[in-house]
Structures are given as structure tokens and as C-alpha cells.
Design a protein around this motif. Structure first.
Motif, mmCIF file in Angstrom:
data_model
loop_
_atom_site.group_PDB
_atom_site.id
_atom_site.type_symbol
_atom_site.label_atom_id
_atom_site.label_comp_id
_atom_site.label_asym_id
_atom_site.label_seq_id
_atom_site.Cartn_x
_atom_site.Cartn_y
_atom_site.Cartn_z
ATOM 1 N N PRO A 9 -22.785 26.927 19.537
ATOM 2 C CA PRO A 9 -22.674 27.718 18.293
ATOM 3 C C PRO A 9 -23.493 29.004 18.331
ATOM 4 O O PRO A 9 -24.603 29.031 18.864
ATOM 5 C CB PRO A 9 -23.231 26.760 17.227
ATOM 6 C CG PRO A 9 -24.162 25.870 17.958
ATOM 7 C CD PRO A 9 -23.656 25.749 19.377
ATOM 8 N N PHE A 10 -22.922 30.058 17.774
ATOM 9 C CA PHE A 10 -23.601 31.358 17.629
ATOM 10 C C PHE A 10 -23.369 31.844 16.204
ATOM 11 O O PHE A 10 -22.298 31.599 15.635
ATOM 12 C CB PHE A 10 -23.040 32.382 18.622
ATOM 13 C CG PHE A 10 -23.567 32.201 20.018
ATOM 14 C CD1 PHE A 10 -24.586 33.004 20.506
ATOM 15 C CD2 PHE A 10 -23.056 31.201 20.832
ATOM 16 C CE1 PHE A 10 -25.087 32.826 21.785
ATOM 17 C CE2 PHE A 10 -23.554 31.009 22.113
ATOM 18 C CZ PHE A 10 -24.574 31.817 22.595
ATOM 19 N N LEU B 223 -22.499 41.430 16.642
ATOM 20 C CA LEU B 223 -23.752 40.953 17.238
ATOM 21 C C LEU B 223 -23.924 39.466 16.918
ATOM 22 O O LEU B 223 -23.876 39.065 15.748
ATOM 23 C CB LEU B 223 -24.932 41.767 16.675
ATOM 24 C CG LEU B 223 -26.320 41.368 17.152
ATOM 25 C CD1 LEU B 223 -26.488 41.632 18.655
ATOM 26 C CD2 LEU B 223 -27.404 42.124 16.376
ATOM 27 N N PHE B 224 -24.111 38.675 17.962
ATOM 28 C CA PHE B 224 -24.241 37.217 17.791
ATOM 29 C C PHE B 224 -25.625 36.735 18.218
ATOM 30 O O PHE B 224 -26.235 37.296 19.132
ATOM 31 C CB PHE B 224 -23.189 36.485 18.640
ATOM 32 C CG PHE B 224 -21.791 36.624 18.104
ATOM 33 C CD1 PHE B 224 -21.330 35.772 17.113
ATOM 34 C CD2 PHE B 224 -20.945 37.613 18.586
ATOM 35 C CE1 PHE B 224 -20.043 35.902 16.608
ATOM 36 C CE2 PHE B 224 -19.660 37.754 18.085
ATOM 37 C CZ PHE B 224 -19.209 36.893 17.100
ATOM 38 N N GLN B 225 -26.079 35.663 17.584
ATOM 39 C CA GLN B 225 -27.353 35.029 17.911
ATOM 40 C C GLN B 225 -27.118 33.535 18.167
ATOM 41 O O GLN B 225 -26.444 32.870 17.368
ATOM 42 C CB GLN B 225 -28.327 35.202 16.728
ATOM 43 C CG GLN B 225 -29.570 34.335 16.775
ATOM 44 C CD GLN B 225 -30.541 34.762 17.869
ATOM 45 O OE1 GLN B 225 -30.984 35.902 17.908
ATOM 46 N NE2 GLN B 225 -30.876 33.823 18.783
ATOM 47 N N ALA B 226 -27.713 33.032 19.252
ATOM 48 C CA ALA B 226 -27.596 31.596 19.532
ATOM 49 C C ALA B 226 -28.316 30.813 18.447
ATOM 50 O O ALA B 226 -29.399 31.207 18.013
ATOM 51 C CB ALA B 226 -28.211 31.286 20.891
ATOM 52 N N VAL B 227 -27.696 29.730 17.996
ATOM 53 C CA VAL B 227 -28.321 28.889 16.967
ATOM 54 C C VAL B 227 -28.194 27.409 17.343
ATOM 55 O O VAL B 227 -27.402 27.049 18.225
ATOM 56 C CB VAL B 227 -27.666 29.105 15.570
ATOM 57 C CG1 VAL B 227 -28.022 30.465 14.999
ATOM 58 C CG2 VAL B 227 -26.159 28.900 15.634
ATOM 59 N N ARG B 228 -28.977 26.600 16.651
ATOM 60 C CA ARG B 228 -28.883 25.149 16.842
ATOM 61 C C ARG B 228 -28.751 24.537 15.447
ATOM 62 O O ARG B 228 -29.458 24.947 14.511
ATOM 63 C CB ARG B 228 -30.173 24.659 17.511
ATOM 64 C CG ARG B 228 -30.182 23.207 17.876
ATOM 65 C CD ARG B 228 -31.532 22.771 18.394
ATOM 66 N NE ARG B 228 -32.614 23.298 17.573
ATOM 67 C CZ ARG B 228 -33.689 23.899 18.048
ATOM 68 N NH1 ARG B 228 -33.848 24.075 19.318
ATOM 69 N NH2 ARG B 228 -34.636 24.339 17.224
ATOM 70 N N VAL C 296 -19.732 30.802 15.056
ATOM 71 C CA VAL C 296 -18.597 30.935 15.974
ATOM 72 C C VAL C 296 -18.990 30.284 17.304
ATOM 73 O O VAL C 296 -20.148 30.337 17.698
ATOM 74 C CB VAL C 296 -18.290 32.436 16.207
ATOM 75 C CG1 VAL C 296 -17.137 32.619 17.161
ATOM 76 C CG2 VAL C 296 -17.988 33.133 14.895
ATOM 77 N N GLU C 297 -18.004 29.694 17.988
ATOM 78 C CA GLU C 297 -18.328 29.000 19.244
ATOM 79 C C GLU C 297 -18.013 29.865 20.475
ATOM 80 O O GLU C 297 -16.952 30.499 20.531
ATOM 81 C CB GLU C 297 -17.514 27.718 19.331
ATOM 82 C CG GLU C 297 -17.950 26.680 18.328
ATOM 83 C CD GLU C 297 -17.213 25.384 18.580
ATOM 84 O OE1 GLU C 297 -17.878 24.365 18.804
ATOM 85 O OE2 GLU C 297 -15.966 25.418 18.570
ATOM 86 N N TRP C 298 -18.929 29.838 21.423
ATOM 87 C CA TRP C 298 -18.763 30.600 22.666
ATOM 88 C C TRP C 298 -19.135 29.729 23.856
ATOM 89 O O TRP C 298 -20.011 28.852 23.743
ATOM 90 C CB TRP C 298 -19.705 31.811 22.683
ATOM 91 C CG TRP C 298 -19.366 32.896 21.722
ATOM 92 C CD1 TRP C 298 -19.773 33.006 20.427
ATOM 93 C CD2 TRP C 298 -18.551 34.063 21.988
ATOM 94 N NE1 TRP C 298 -19.270 34.163 19.867
ATOM 95 C CE2 TRP C 298 -18.524 34.827 20.798
ATOM 96 C CE3 TRP C 298 -17.865 34.531 23.109
ATOM 97 C CZ2 TRP C 298 -17.835 36.033 20.699
ATOM 98 C CZ3 TRP C 298 -17.173 35.735 23.004
ATOM 99 C CH2 TRP C 298 -17.157 36.461 21.805
ATOM 100 N N ARG C 299 -18.505 29.996 24.998
ATOM 101 C CA ARG C 299 -18.953 29.388 26.264
ATOM 102 C C ARG C 299 -18.987 30.453 27.357
ATOM 103 O O ARG C 299 -18.380 31.518 27.229
ATOM 104 C CB ARG C 299 -18.084 28.207 26.678
ATOM 105 C CG ARG C 299 -16.669 28.558 27.061
ATOM 106 C CD ARG C 299 -15.957 27.367 27.688
ATOM 107 N NE ARG C 299 -14.565 27.655 27.932
ATOM 108 C CZ ARG C 299 -14.098 28.332 28.973
ATOM 109 N NH1 ARG C 299 -14.940 28.803 29.884
ATOM 110 N NH2 ARG C 299 -12.804 28.551 29.126
ATOM 111 N N GLY C 300 -19.674 30.159 28.457
ATOM 112 C CA GLY C 300 -19.757 31.113 29.567
ATOM 113 C C GLY C 300 -21.072 30.936 30.309
ATOM 114 O O GLY C 300 -21.737 29.914 30.122
#
Ligand SMILES: Cc1cc2nc3c(=O)[nH]c(=O)nc-3n(C[C@H](O)[C@H](O)[C@H](O)COP(=O)(O)OP(=O)(O)OC[C@H]3O[C@@H](n4cnc5c(N)ncnc54)[C@H](O)[C@@H]3O)c2cc1C
Length: 338
Positions: free
Chosen positions: A79-80, A96-101, A187-191
Motif C-alpha cells: 500500500p502507498f 506523489l506517493f508515500q509507502a504506508v503500513r 493505492v497498491e504498487w509492486r516492483g
């Protein structure tokens, strides 16, 4: 990165393989030829240096003592949070996205999941891309995934942030979803994905051919070259756009042009003229397309073994550029298609 630190890291690089002389090749078609062996050695050397750079730069210590491994996974979505949206041109936006938990306990009163920023390195290198997943109605059958290339640098990446420049298409599936995204949405991201690695000083001339949002991987690579005092590579960017309104990252390119080793040419295919009134100070804007003649001219007089070509655009643009540079004689190993 500090100059002293860069020098210390560079000292750890293994010796660069020595390029054979033309006279070392017997010309009788040996397999492998001395030049094949040299290219394999060069690839291995680039990989070793890249690993050293990655270990030295990407995975810095965090202040909160959290584990220091990259946050992203190429196979699992994370999640971001969308921190900001900024209009860039008439049809492109910066996100602009930030990693979150997700906090384990949802908020008692609202039952809404709360998120905490995770300020750890993303472990993404310049030129790599990420994949975004969304579902417009939460249904697994309507899930859409699309690739986007961060244009932000290591400073952002080290605190779990990245910025993407996205062009929205009227009938695009992901575009529709993105249009409705709001600040603070998750929003979900992978990579990271993509096999490009840039090694400082691995070539003399870095020629970038791009069209439209194809500038996304080029910009952070060019920036990393210019910001590295120890990198003596000349970067030349050839950018194909339709008209002035379509020119992306225009301010950013102007900034890069202040460096001695960066220059850019913008080719506009659908303008009557490139009137000076619309051209900014220091910009090189031309009417027309990047055709065979342009490519031949830009490569003239250069030792082709020392030229690296990067290409990113539409399918037809990529095909044309590859044909042109191959026609001039750039070796296949020196051409990278994003
Ligand atoms: C490795 C990689 C990196 C990428 N990085 C970026 C990036 O940084 N920024 C960015 O904006 N996009 C990037 N893209 C393109 C992106 O992944 C999507 O293809 C794009 O956002 C369109 O998705 P969509 O679902 O909105 O449109 P779709 O539903 O897939 O397509 C709808 C219509 O939109 C038009 N269209 C879609 N894509 C293109 C295109 N590339 N060129 C011309 N017309 C098109 C076509 O008319 C198409 O029929 C990248 C693609 C790849 C493979």
C-alpha cells in the motif's frame, strides 16, 4: 552523495575490463570473438559495480531502527498513500506517493483502517518502473494493472516516496481510475521492474531518444549523471512531441541544461513554426521529427563502441529509432529499449 563518499565507493569497483584493439581481432569470425568476450566481461563488471552502488546508496540506516530491507516486492503489492496531485500539462499530472503500513487495530469509533508512513528505502534504481493495481469497484474481475516510471530520485526513494508523471487517456481503463483518485487515497504498487542499470562512466556519450511520457525513465537517469561530479558522461536527449503544450518536464530539462554535460533537443511534429516567442531561454526546439538524417548526424564522429542509446516511446517510435541507430552501426549491446 558527498564527493568523498562517492570516491570511497568507486574505490571498491573491480578494475574495468580492457577493450581489445581492432588488431586483436583476427577477422576470421571466431566464436567467441575477442570483442564478444569483452562485452560479456563488461556486462559482468557493470553488474558488480551496480551491486556495490546499490548496497552503498540505497539501503541507508533508518532513524527508527526498523529493518532496512527494500519496501517493495516485484511480486507482492504494497500500500502507498497519495500525498499530492499536481497538474503538469493539459493531460498529464504528477502524483506523489508515500509507502504506508496499515495499523493492526482499526480506529475504534469509525472502524476505518489507519495508516502509518513507512520511511524506509524503496530499493528502486533510476530507469526502473513500478506496477500499479486498482479495481474500480473492488471486484477481482475488474482489476487493472499498469506500469509507471518514477521520475523522483534516491532522496525521495530512501524515505519511501516516489513521484510519477502520468498521461491520462480519455478512454483509458487505468486513466479513469486515476482521474478519480484523491489526496490520501491508498493505492497498491509492486516492483521494481525492468532490467536497466546505469553505471557511471560506462560510456562516453549517452543518447536518449524519447517520445511523450517516454521521457519518464530518461529524466532521472540524466539527473543522476549530472549530479554525480565523478561521472564524465555526455548526455544528449532527443525528445519527440507534437506541440509546445505537449512538452513534458520542460522546467526540469532547462535545469539540467545548466550542467556542462547535458543538452536536449525538442522536436515538434505538429507545429507551423517554432516561433521564438514560445521557445524559452536556452531551449533547442525544432520543427519536424527525429528521422534517420537526425540520428546519423548526432552519431557522426563518435566512436560507436563508446555510445549508449536509450529508447522509450510508442511502438512505432521505438522501432524507427532502433532501425536508425542500428543502421549507423551502434552495437546491439549498447542499445536499451525501455
Ligand atoms: C514499462 C512502462 C512504463 C510506463 N511508464 C509510464 C509513465 O511513467 N507515465 C505514463 O503516463 N505512462 C506510462 N506507461 C504507460 C501506462 O502503463 C499505460 O499504458 C497508460 O497509462 C494507459 O493506460 P490506460 O489503462 O489508461 O489506457 P488503456 O485502457 O490501456 O488504453 C486506452 C487507449 O488509450 C490510448 N493509449 C494508451 N496508452 C497509450 C500510449 N502509450 N501511447 C498512445 N496511446 C495510448 C490508446 O488510444 C488506447 O486505445 C508505461 C508503460 C510501460 C510498459
Amino acid at each position: 552523495m558527498h564527493k568523498e563518499k562517492q570516491q570511497n565507493i568507486k574505490a571498491l569497483f573491480p578494475p574495468r575490463p580492457e577493450e581489445p584493439q581492432e588488431s586483436d581481432c583476427c577477422g576470421s569470425g571466431c566464436s567467441p570473438c575477442v570483442f564478444d568476450i569483452y562485452h560479456l566481461q563488461l556486462l559482468e563488471w557493470k553488474k558488480q559495480c551496480s551491486d556495490i552502488l546499490c548496497n552503498a546508496g540505497c539501503y541507508s540506516k533508518t532513524s527508527d531502527g526498523e529493518t532496512n530491507e527494500p519496501l517493495l516486492s516485484p511480486i507482492k503489492f504494497s500500500p502507498f498513500q497519495l500525498l499530492s496531485v499536481q497538474q503538469h500539462t493539459h493531460n498529464t499530472f504528477l502524483y506523489l506517493f508515500q509507502a504506508v503500513r496499515a495499523n493492526s487495530e482499526p480506529d475504534q469509533e469509525s472502524a476505518v483502517t489507519e495508516y502509518t508512513y513507512v520511511k524506509r528505502p524503496l530499493g528502486i534504481s533510476v530507469g526502473q518502473h513500478l506496477v500499479m493495481r486498482c479495481s474500480s469497484d473492488g471486484n477481482q474481475n475488474t482489476v487493472v494493472t499498469r506500469a509507471y516510471t518514477p521520475i523522483s530520485d534516491l532522496r525521495a526513494s530512501n524515505v519511501g516516496q516516489f513521484e510519477v508523471l502520468i498521461k491520462l487517456y480519455e478512454n483509458g481503463k487505468m486513466s479513469k481510475y486515476i482521474q478519480n483518485m484523491k489526496k490520501n487515497d491508498i493505492v497498491e504498487w509492486r516492483g521494481p521492474c525492468g532490467n536497466f542499470t546505469y553505471m557511471p562512466n560506462s560510456c562516453r556519450h549517452l543518447l536518449m531518444f524519447c517520445a511523450g511520457t517516454g521521457i519518464a525513465p530518461m529524466y532521472p537517469i540524466a539527473k543522476s549523471v549530472t549530479e554525480n561530479d565523478l561521472d564524465d558522461t555526455f548526455v544528449h536527449l532527443l525528445f519527440a512531441c507534437r506541440c509546445f503544450e505537449d512538452i513534458l518536464l520542460r522546467n526540469e530539462m532547462q535545469q539540467l541544461s545548466l550542467y556542462w554535460n547535458f543538452s536536449a533537443e525538442i522536436f515538434l511534429s505538429q507545429v507551423e513554426s517554432t516561433a521564438e516567442s514560445q521557445t524559452r531561454y536556452g531551449e533547442c526546439v525544432k520543427k519536424g521529427r527525429i528521422d534517420k538524417g537526425v540520428v546519423i548526424e548526432r552519431l557522426a564522429g563518435k566512436t560507436l563502441q563508446q555510445v549508449s542509446i536509450l529508447i522509450c516511446g510508442t511502438k512505432s517510435f521505438n522501432k524507427d529509432m532502433i532501425n536508425y541507430v542500428k543502421h549507423v552501426g551502434v552495437p546491439d549491446d549498447n542499445i536499451h529499449l525501455f
